[in-house]
Design an enzyme around this catalytic site. Structure first.
Site, short mmCIF file in Angstrom:
data_model
loop_
_atom_site.label_atom_id
_atom_site.label_comp_id
_atom_site.label_asym_id
_atom_site.label_seq_id
_atom_site.Cartn_x
_atom_site.Cartn_y
_atom_site.Cartn_z
N VAL A 11 0.55 -1.32 0.06
CA VAL A 11 0.24 -0.07 -0.07
C VAL A 11 0.64 1.53 0.02
O VAL A 11 0.42 2.01 -0.58
CB VAL A 11 -0.97 0.12 0.96
N GLU B 152 -10.57 4.96 4.89
CA GLU B 152 -11.31 4.93 3.68
C GLU B 152 -11.13 3.37 3.38
O GLU B 152 -11.80 2.53 2.31
CB GLU B 152 -12.12 5.51 2.34
N VAL C 174 -11.49 -0.88 4.70
CA VAL C 174 -12.91 -1.68 3.58
C VAL C 174 -12.52 -1.16 2.28
O VAL C 174 -13.05 -0.31 2.24
CB VAL C 174 -13.76 -1.47 4.72
N ILE D 151 -12.72 -0.11 -3.25
CA ILE D 151 -14.53 0.63 -3.78
C ILE D 151 -14.31 2.05 -2.66
O ILE D 151 -15.05 1.50 -0.79
CB ILE D 151 -15.53 -0.14 -3.14
N GLU E 220 -2.68 -10.44 3.04
CA GLU E 220 -1.71 -10.05 3.97
C GLU E 220 -0.42 -10.59 4.16
O GLU E 220 0.24 -11.68 4.56
CB GLU E 220 -2.87 -10.28 5.48
N LYS F 137 -13.15 -5.97 9.48
CA LYS F 137 -13.53 -4.75 7.98
C LYS F 137 -15.16 -4.86 8.22
O LYS F 137 -15.73 -4.06 8.45
CB LYS F 137 -13.76 -5.47 6.31
N1 HSE Z 1 -5.71 -9.45 1.94
C1 HSE Z 1 -6.54 -7.85 2.10
C2 HSE Z 1 -7.91 -8.74 0.88
C3 HSE Z 1 -6.36 -6.41 1.31
O1 HSE Z 1 -7.12 -9.91 0.19
O2 HSE Z 1 -9.31 -8.49 1.30
C4 HSE Z 1 -6.93 -6.11 2.11
O3 HSE Z 1 -7.63 -5.65 3.10
#
Ligand code: HSE
Length: 395
Positions: free
Chosen positions: A12, A123, A126, A130, A184, A199
């Protein structure tokens, strides 16, 4: 010129640095000023386009009065929590995609941001790219939100899609998701439903205005899911998807959970595949509204972060978005749904436990759908059966 920092240069963080550089003209036009990445906080120096901006000394960033916004891309809670707190204390806005930190300590950090008159925006935490948290809290602000559910993890949706479409093995599909930067750092958070769980907590916090603690939310991933059930479901006109779901209950109580569900293929969410996520919000005025897009990956997630950076610089802070009070959280097994069971036994056994059922297959094993019952009732009725698999049905 407006100066910002990125803390952490993983997927990110790299995406944020790239968007700030590559989309500088668009950003400048909308901000009316140049946005410049001044500092990149890393643990280990490495070569690359941002080598000259790197520091491993957080205090350099913390005490730099020119840095107005810090984007926290460290992940986890330890250093991320400490640095976020110190940036807010130093009067800097903080933006993040860190769902664990927001789900566990978001309320406290929002309170601190409010005291300091700065933003704490998330933002990207989650749904990746989107836009969902802003629409939920702003565009749908006139609604009482009764339910939020969705495919909230790109990695598991990618794995499920690959397994169904190409018969890929779980481990190979997971490796592909990791290579694409979806998973992750520790992918057990993805496959065990913990990432989706964080989330759904954030969505529930915002939708219902009160804290939902991740520790209280039952989270089941896809590790116990069998291809046999995926195939039986497909043949019967259903898809299996990992859903996070949060529901408002009478008296302003609420519940939330993460689990695989059977979804009728006629519902739009059943056709959400690969890394795509979809979030459905049910408001009492709007009815169901669905948000769809890329739920993970470098640029989609970074896009949401940079938009938040721009909001920090152009809008007034919103203050506390939900109350710390976590009371009124109920067991999701109190909810009524239809259930799917696969048992080692006959249709007669199934009917003796559940009365009339909808049968999918009978081949030594019996797969069937029950009428709508509470999860507690479903578990009690199934106690005498030899259950091989069970799942809720979204209908
Ligand atoms: N590891 C998360 C996923 C990354 O695969 O959705 C985005 O939050």
């Amino acid at each position: 010129m407006i100066q910002m920092a990125v803390m952490g240069l993983g997927t990110v963080g790299t995406g944020v640095a790239r968007i700030v550089a590559e989309n500088s003209a668009q950003i400048q036009r909308k901000l009316g000023d140049t946005l410049r990445l001044k500092t990149v906080l890393v643990r280990h120096f490495r070569e690359g386009p941002w080598r000259n901006l790197m520091t491993d000394d957080f205090t350099q960033l913390e005490t730099d009065p020119e840095i107005q916004v810090a984007v926290e891309c460290i992940g986890g809670v330890d250093a991320a929590y400490e640095y976020t707190k110190r940036c807010l204390m130093a009067g800097k806005h903080v933006v993040t995609a860190n769902k664990q930190l927001v789900a566990e300590r978001g309320c406290e950090l929002l309170k601190l941001a409010e005291e300091k008159g700065v933003h704490y925006l998330f933002e990207a935490s989650v749904g990746g790219g989107i836009p969902i948290l802003h629409p939920l809290t702003e565009c749908m602000a006139a609604n009482r939100i009764d339910e939020v559910y969705g495919i909230l993890n790109g990695t598991t949706n990618y794995i499920l899609t690959r397994m169904v479409r190409t018969g890929a093995f779980f481990t190979d599909a997971l490796r592909e998701a990791q290579a694409r930067g979806y998973a992750e750092a520790d992918p057990t958070a993805d496959v065990k439903g913990i990432d989706a769980g964080r989330k759904i907590c954030i969505l529930a916090d915002l939708a219902f205005g009160r804290q939902v603690n991740p520790a209280a939310v039952p989270m089941e991933g896809i590790t116990r899911l069998s291809l046999r059930d995926v195939k039986i479901a497909n043949r019967a006109g259903y898809r299996i998807k990992l859903l996070g779901r949060a529901v408002r209950l009478p008296g302003d109580d609420r519940t939330a959970y993460v689990a695989p569900h059977l979804i009728a293929e006629t519902l739009p969410i059943a056709s959400v595949e690969d890394v795509f996520n979809a979030v459905v919000v049910r408001g009492n005025a709007t009815g169901e509204v669905m948000f769809y897009g890329r739920g993970a990956g470098e640029l989609p997630t970074a896009s949401a972060c940079v938009a938040d950076v721009m909001e920090c610089l152009t809008a007034r802070p919103k203050g506390l978005l939900w109350a710390e009070d976590a009371s009124g959280f109920r067991d999701p097994l109190e909810l009524e749904t239809r259930w799917y069971f696969r048992i080692e036994g006959s249709l007669t056994d199934a009917a003796a436990a559940f009365g009339q059922v909808e049968v999918f297959s009978e081949d030594g094993e019996t797969a069937f759908l029950t009428d709508a019952v509470t999860g507690l009732d479903a578990m009690a009725r199934a106690a005498g059966l030899n259950v091989l698999a069970s799942m809720r049905v979204l209908s």
